[in-house]
Write a protein that holds these residues in place. Structure first.
Motif, PDB file in Angstrom:
ATOM      1  N   LEU A   1       5.189   3.797 -10.458  1.00 11.96           N
ATOM      2  CA  LEU A   1       3.522   2.759 -10.551  1.00 11.96           C
ATOM      3  C   LEU A   1       2.718   4.286  -9.890  1.00 11.96           C
ATOM      4  O   LEU A   1       2.411   3.381 -11.471  1.00 11.96           O
ATOM      5  CB  LEU A   1       3.946   1.566 -10.063  1.00 11.96           C
ATOM      6  CG  LEU A   1       5.257   0.508 -10.432  1.00 11.96           C
ATOM      7  CD1 LEU A   1       4.762  -0.868  -9.294  1.00 11.96           C
ATOM      8  CD2 LEU A   1       4.673   0.213 -11.743  1.00 11.96           C
TER       9      LEU A   1
ATOM     10  N   ASN B   1       1.750   6.119 -13.108  1.00 13.50           N
ATOM     11  CA  ASN B   1       1.372   5.515 -13.569  1.00 13.50           C
ATOM     12  C   ASN B   1      -0.443   5.136 -13.781  1.00 13.50           C
ATOM     13  O   ASN B   1      -1.176   4.565 -14.283  1.00 13.50           O
ATOM     14  CB  ASN B   1       2.208   4.161 -14.672  1.00 13.50           C
ATOM     15  CG  ASN B   1       2.704   4.509 -15.374  1.00 13.50           C
ATOM     16  OD1 ASN B   1       3.371   5.624 -15.927  1.00 13.50           O
ATOM     17  ND2 ASN B   1       4.594   4.107 -14.939  1.00 13.50           N
TER      18      ASN B   1
ATOM     19  N   VAL C   1      -0.736   2.529 -10.580  1.00 14.13           N
ATOM     20  CA  VAL C   1      -1.158   1.348 -10.511  1.00 14.13           C
ATOM     21  C   VAL C   1      -1.731   1.300  -9.332  1.00 14.13           C
ATOM     22  O   VAL C   1      -0.993   2.066  -8.309  1.00 14.13           O
ATOM     23  CB  VAL C   1       0.612   0.794 -10.620  1.00 14.13           C
ATOM     24  CG1 VAL C   1      -0.040  -1.311  -9.890  1.00 14.13           C
ATOM     25  CG2 VAL C   1       0.924   0.332 -12.081  1.00 14.13           C
TER      26      VAL C   1
ATOM     27  N   GLU D   1      -1.137  -3.757  -5.853  1.00 16.44           N
ATOM     28  CA  GLU D   1      -0.388  -4.289  -6.603  1.00 16.44           C
ATOM     29  C   GLU D   1       1.152  -3.667  -6.772  1.00 16.44           C
ATOM     30  O   GLU D   1       2.278  -4.307  -7.013  1.00 16.44           O
ATOM     31  CB  GLU D   1      -0.750  -3.631  -7.968  1.00 16.44           C
ATOM     32  CG  GLU D   1       0.128  -4.037  -9.550  1.00 16.44           C
ATOM     33  CD  GLU D   1       0.098  -5.720  -9.714  1.00 16.44           C
ATOM     34  OE1 GLU D   1       0.555  -5.952 -10.381  1.00 16.44           O
ATOM     35  OE2 GLU D   1      -0.979  -6.186  -8.996  1.00 16.44           O
ATOM     36  N   ILE D   2       0.805  -2.271  -5.996  1.00 13.60           N
ATOM     37  CA  ILE D   2       2.186  -1.564  -5.739  1.00 13.60           C
ATOM     38  C   ILE D   2       3.328  -2.319  -5.016  1.00 13.60           C
ATOM     39  O   ILE D   2       4.185  -2.178  -4.701  1.00 13.60           O
ATOM     40  CB  ILE D   2       2.321   0.058  -5.812  1.00 13.60           C
ATOM     41  CG1 ILE D   2       2.141   0.999  -7.116  1.00 13.60           C
ATOM     42  CG2 ILE D   2       3.449   0.654  -5.295  1.00 13.60           C
ATOM     43  CD1 ILE D   2       1.228   2.453  -6.913  1.00 13.60           C
TER      44      ILE D   2
END
Length: 352
Positions: free
Chosen positions: A100, A103, A105, A109-110
Motif C-alpha cells: 500500500l 502505491n 496510500v 489508511e495503511i
C-alpha cells in the motif's frame, strides 16, 4: 468479491502443451482447491490466473472482466506463496503495509487496514517484531495479512503450508478456513496434499497432466469418483485396487481367491476390470482365509493393517476397537457389496 471463469484455457511452452483446454467456473466466495500429483499443472494454472504466466489460448475472467491479457497488478488478485517472501529488515507492520505504501496510500489508511488484518489473523502482539523473531506459522500469517490489506477480489494460495511442520500445518489449515469464513472472499488454493483439499475446499478440482479429471465437493469426489485416478487420489489411505475378470454372476478376483458379486452393470464375460474398496469398508476375519498381515500401523484410535495377497497385490484395512490383527496373522477380509467400485482395466473409467 467475485468469481473466476476459465474458458478453453491452454498453456504452451514452445511446442510443449502443459494445460489442455481447461473450462472451469469458480463462484463468488467459493473456496476452490486445485489438487493433483507433482507436474499435473495446478501451480501453472494458478499462475495463469494471477497473470504470472501468459495464457497461450482461451480466456480468463475475474467477475465480468476479461483479464487474459492484463498485467498482474490490474487483475485484483493477491497471491500467497510457499515461501513467505518477507523483508527481513522490516517489522511485521511494515511488511504488511509495504504494498500500500508503494502505491501511495495515505499512512492513516495503511495503518487502519494493517490493524484490521492483524486483528483477523491474531497478529496484534507481533506488529513491531521482525520476521526472524517469528515462527514459521506466524510468518505465513504475515504473508496472508499482506494479501488481505490489498483488498483483492480473489486470493490465490500456492502450496502455502509446504514449509511448515505437521502440527503447524494443522493449525494453519484451521486459520485459513476461519479466514475464509470470516471475510467470505473467493479463494483458489493449490496443494498436492489431498487432506488439505478435503478439509478446506468447497470445491475440489482434480488435475492430471494438464487435464481436469473431476470437479466436485470433497465428499462427492470421495463417494462418487468418475475414474480410478480420482478414486485413488482422494482418500487416505488410498483405495485398494484388485484386478479381476468378469465371469457369470460377478467378478473373479484372484487376489481375494473368490468371486465378488456386484450390482454394477458389467461388460462382456472375460473383460478385465479392477475392483476398488476403501480401507475403512473392509472387515478383518480373524483365523481364517489366506491373506498374511505384513504390517500393522497402530496410530492409537485406528490401525492400518497391510495384507499381502497371493497375486502380490497389497490391501490396506482400517481397524478400530480393541481386537486388532497383528503382523504375521493369517486373515480374510469381507465387505458390503454396495461399498465396492468397479473400473475398466484399460481406461480407468468407473462402471456404474
Amino acid at each position: 468479491m467475485t468469481g473466476v471463469t476459465l474458458q478453453k484455457t491452454i498453456k504452451r511452452y514452445g511446442e510443449t502443451q502443459v494445460i489442455h483446454g481447461i473450462d472451469l467456473e469458480i463462484k463468488d466466495g467459493e473456496f476452490c482447491v486445485f489438487v493433483g500429483p507433482s507436474g499435473c499443472g495446478k501451480s501453472t494454472l494458478l499462475r495463469m490466473i494471477a497473470g504470472l504466466e501468459e495464457t497461450s489460448e482461451g480466456h480468463i475472467h475475474i467477475g465480468a472482466r476479461d483479464v487474459t491479457r492484463m498485467d498482474p497488478s490490474e487483475r485484483g488478485v493477491a497471491m500467497v506463496f510457499q515461501t513467505y517472501a518477507l523483508y527481513p529488515h522490516m517489522t511485521v507492520e511494515e511488511n504488511m503495509g509495504f504494498g500500500l505504501k508503494m502505491n501511495g496510500v495515505p499512512k492513516a489508511e495503511i495503518a487502519r487496514k494493517v490493524h484490521a488484518a492483524s486483528d483477523i489473523l491474531k497478529l496484534d502482539n507481533y506488529l513491531k517484531r521482525k520476521p526472524k523473531a517469528l515462527s514459521g506459522g506466524q510468518r505465513q500469517r504475515v504473508a496472508i495479512g499482506r494479501a488481505i490489506v490489498r483488498g483483492p477480489e480473489v486470493f490465490l494460495f500456492d502450496e502455502p503450508l509446504s514449509n511448515l511442520d505437521a502440527e503447524l500445518r494443522v493449525e494453519m489449515r484451521v486459520e485459513i478456513a476461519r479466514l475464509h469464513k470470516e471475510i467470505g472472499a473467493t479463494m483458489i488454493y493449490v496443494t498436492h496434499d489431498q487432506v488439505e483439499a478435503m478439509t478446506l475446499a468447497d470445491k475440489i478440482v482434480v488435475l492430471r497432466a494438464g487435464h481436469i479429471e473431476q470437479v466436485g465437493a470433497p465428499l462427492e469426489l470421495y463417494r462418487d469418483p468418475d475414474n480410478r485416478f480420482v478414486a485413488g487420489f482422494i482418500g487416505s489411505p488410498a483405495m485398494n485396487f484388485l484386478n479381476g475378470t468378469v465371469v457369470e454372476g460377478g467378478i473373479d478376483v484372484p487376489g481375494l481367491g473368490r468371486r465378488v458379486t456386484t450390482q454394477v452393470k458389467l461388460p462382456a464375460l472375460g473383460s478385465a476390470v479392477v475392483l476398488g474398496v476403501r480401507p475403512e469398508h473392509l472387515v478383518v476375519q480373524m483365523g481364517q482365509g489366506g491373506l498374511k498381515a505384513e504390517l500393522s500401523e497402530a496410530l492409537g484410535g485406528v490401525s492400518y493393517l497391510h495384507l499381502d495377497t497371493p497375486t502380490g497385490e497389497r490391501i490396506i484395512v482400517e481397524e478400530r476397537g480393541d481386537d486388532r490383527a497383528a503382523a504375521g496373522d493369517i486373515v480374510d477380509v469381507t465387505f458390503e457389496e454396495r461399498r465396492a467400485m468397479v473400473f475398466e482395466r484399460d481406461s480407468g473409467l468407473r462402471l456404474r
